[in-house]
Design a protein around this motif. Structure first.
Motif, PDB file in Angstrom:
ATOM      1  N   GLN A  30       0.840  -1.207   0.000  1.00 58.41           N
ATOM      2  CA  GLN A  30       0.000   0.000   0.000  1.00 58.41           C
ATOM      3  C   GLN A  30       0.871   1.252   0.000  1.00 58.41           C
ATOM      4  O   GLN A  30       0.580   2.221  -0.716  1.00 58.41           O
ATOM      5  N   GLN A  89       1.346   4.473  -2.939  1.00 54.01           N
ATOM      6  CA  GLN A  89       1.046   5.861  -2.580  1.00 54.01           C
ATOM      7  C   GLN A  89       2.175   6.819  -2.947  1.00 54.01           C
ATOM      8  O   GLN A  89       2.060   8.017  -2.669  1.00 54.01           O
ATOM      9  N   GLU A 105      -0.144   6.782   4.054  1.00 56.14           N
ATOM     10  CA  GLU A 105      -1.455   7.316   4.406  1.00 56.14           C
ATOM     11  C   GLU A 105      -2.418   6.166   4.625  1.00 56.14           C
ATOM     12  O   GLU A 105      -2.592   5.314   3.748  1.00 56.14           O
ATOM     13  N   VAL A 106      -3.018   6.122   5.793  1.00 51.25           N
ATOM     14  CA  VAL A 106      -3.981   5.087   6.153  1.00 51.25           C
ATOM     15  C   VAL A 106      -5.167   5.760   6.831  1.00 51.25           C
ATOM     16  O   VAL A 106      -4.989   6.583   7.728  1.00 51.25           O
ATOM     17  N   GLY A 107      -6.375   5.436   6.387  1.00 54.82           N
ATOM     18  CA  GLY A 107      -7.570   5.986   7.026  1.00 54.82           C
ATOM     19  C   GLY A 107      -7.634   7.496   6.960  1.00 54.82           C
ATOM     20  O   GLY A 107      -8.064   8.144   7.918  1.00 54.82           O
ATOM     21  N   ASP A 108      -7.233   8.075   5.832  1.00 53.62           N
ATOM     22  CA  ASP A 108      -7.279   9.528   5.634  1.00 53.62           C
ATOM     23  C   ASP A 108      -6.413  10.280   6.643  1.00 53.62           C
ATOM     24  O   ASP A 108      -6.703  11.417   6.999  1.00 53.62           O
ATOM     25  N   ARG A 109      -5.333   9.642   7.101  1.00 53.60           N
ATOM     26  CA  ARG A 109      -4.361  10.293   7.966  1.00 53.60           C
ATOM     27  C   ARG A 109      -2.957   9.921   7.491  1.00 53.60           C
ATOM     28  O   ARG A 109      -2.738   8.800   7.030  1.00 53.60           O
ATOM     29  N   HIS A 120       0.670   8.849   8.317  1.00 55.46           N
ATOM     30  CA  HIS A 120       1.396   8.187   9.398  1.00 55.46           C
ATOM     31  C   HIS A 120       2.888   8.210   9.087  1.00 55.46           C
ATOM     32  O   HIS A 120       3.305   7.885   7.963  1.00 55.46           O
TER      33      HIS A 120
END
Length: 284
Positions: free
Chosen positions: A103, A107, A172-176, A178
């Motif tokens: 993932q 990105q 980026e995971v869950g619209d944040r 990291h």
């Protein structure tokens, strides 16, 4: 007066040769870097100096900063010898983690808008009452977006600062956003930062929360607000680092928007958040 360090291209040749000695062969280094063997041989002999782009590729591959590879050779040897070196094939990655890394690879283009240099501001965990400004560089590395962060624990008084360096990965995971990094010299510290993404083409400020442990002897786990101020795609690293140190909350060096986010209205630093909200406070 402390004698200034001698950063020269002559140091680069000796340091590059030493760093390459940890690899099976020069050909192996060239293959992994994607740099022509004939051109790389010119770097090793001192007949040519790499372009800024190739210098970054070489430093990222070796796990050092650009200014470090220009250091006097004895200092560079000590830096490299303190760092663990991997040998053989990498161990298999658990399936769930492998999916997360895939993932992150996908990105790279999406996260490209964040590439560049930032000043990172957060309440110091080891020096309560101070704001720490550090230099953070987000950059493309192979199929990923990675970053390096340098802290200089110095409040402007005499004496050399304590310097800490971190390297990590951005995804980026869950619209944040990291950011997970590890301290590079001892490998004994991890930091996790979560930021709110921006939806404009121009990135100026990023805010969120950073979690880690105090550098003091207590090693207290803590969390604090953090704000990243975009500086530019290319900056003078040494000049920018000189501005990185501990500041009092009312210092004019701290932008007002940053101070307002990190501090209470009275100017008092907001206390670090606890992992356990029911734990007793330090005040008793």
């Amino acid at each position: 007066m402390t004698e200034a360090l001698d950063y020269t291209s002559g140091n680069f040749v000796a340091n590059l040769r030493f760093a390459c000695s940890f690899s099976p062969s020069v050909s192996d280094v060239c293959r992994k870097l994607g740099i022509n063997r004939q051109q790389f041989t010119k770097y090793l002999s001192g007949a040519a100096f790499p372009s800024r782009h190739n210098l970054r590729r070489i430093c990222d591959f070796l796990g050092v900063d650009e200014f470090e590879i220009l250091m006097p050779h004895d200092q560079f040897r000590r830096i490299l010898q303190l760092r663990p070196h991997r040998s053989g094939d990498a161990p298999p990655v658990p399936e769930a983690l492998d999916a997360l890394l895939v993932q992150a690879q996908r990105q790279k283009g999406h996260l490209g808008r964040y590439i560049g240099y930032y000043y990172a501001y957060y309440a110091s965990l080891s020096r309560p009452g101070f704001i720490l400004r550090s230099l953070l560089h987000i950059y493309a590395w192979q199929d990923f977006v990675a970053y390096r962060r340098i802290e200089r624990l110095n409040d402007g008084r005499d004496g050399p600062p304590d310097v800490y360096k971190y390297r990590g990965l951005v995804l980026e995971v869950g619209d944040r956003i990291h950011m997970l990094d590890q301290e590079t010299l001892t490998g004994s510290e991890l930091t996790h930062t979560i930021l709110f993404p921006v939806y404009r083409n121009r990135v100026s400020l990023l805010s969120g929360l950073t979690m880690g442990v105090s550098g003091a002897d207590t090693r207290q786990p803590s969390a604090a607000r953090i704000m990243l101020e975009y500086v530019g795609r290319n900056v003078g690293a040494r000049e920018s680092l000189r501005r990185c140190r501990l500041y009092a909350p009312g210092s004019p060096e701290i932008p007002e928007v940053v101070a307002a986010y990190l501090c209470r209205p009275s100017g008092e630093l907001a206390p670090p958040l606890r992992a356990d909200p029911l734990a007793p406070s330090a005040e008793g």
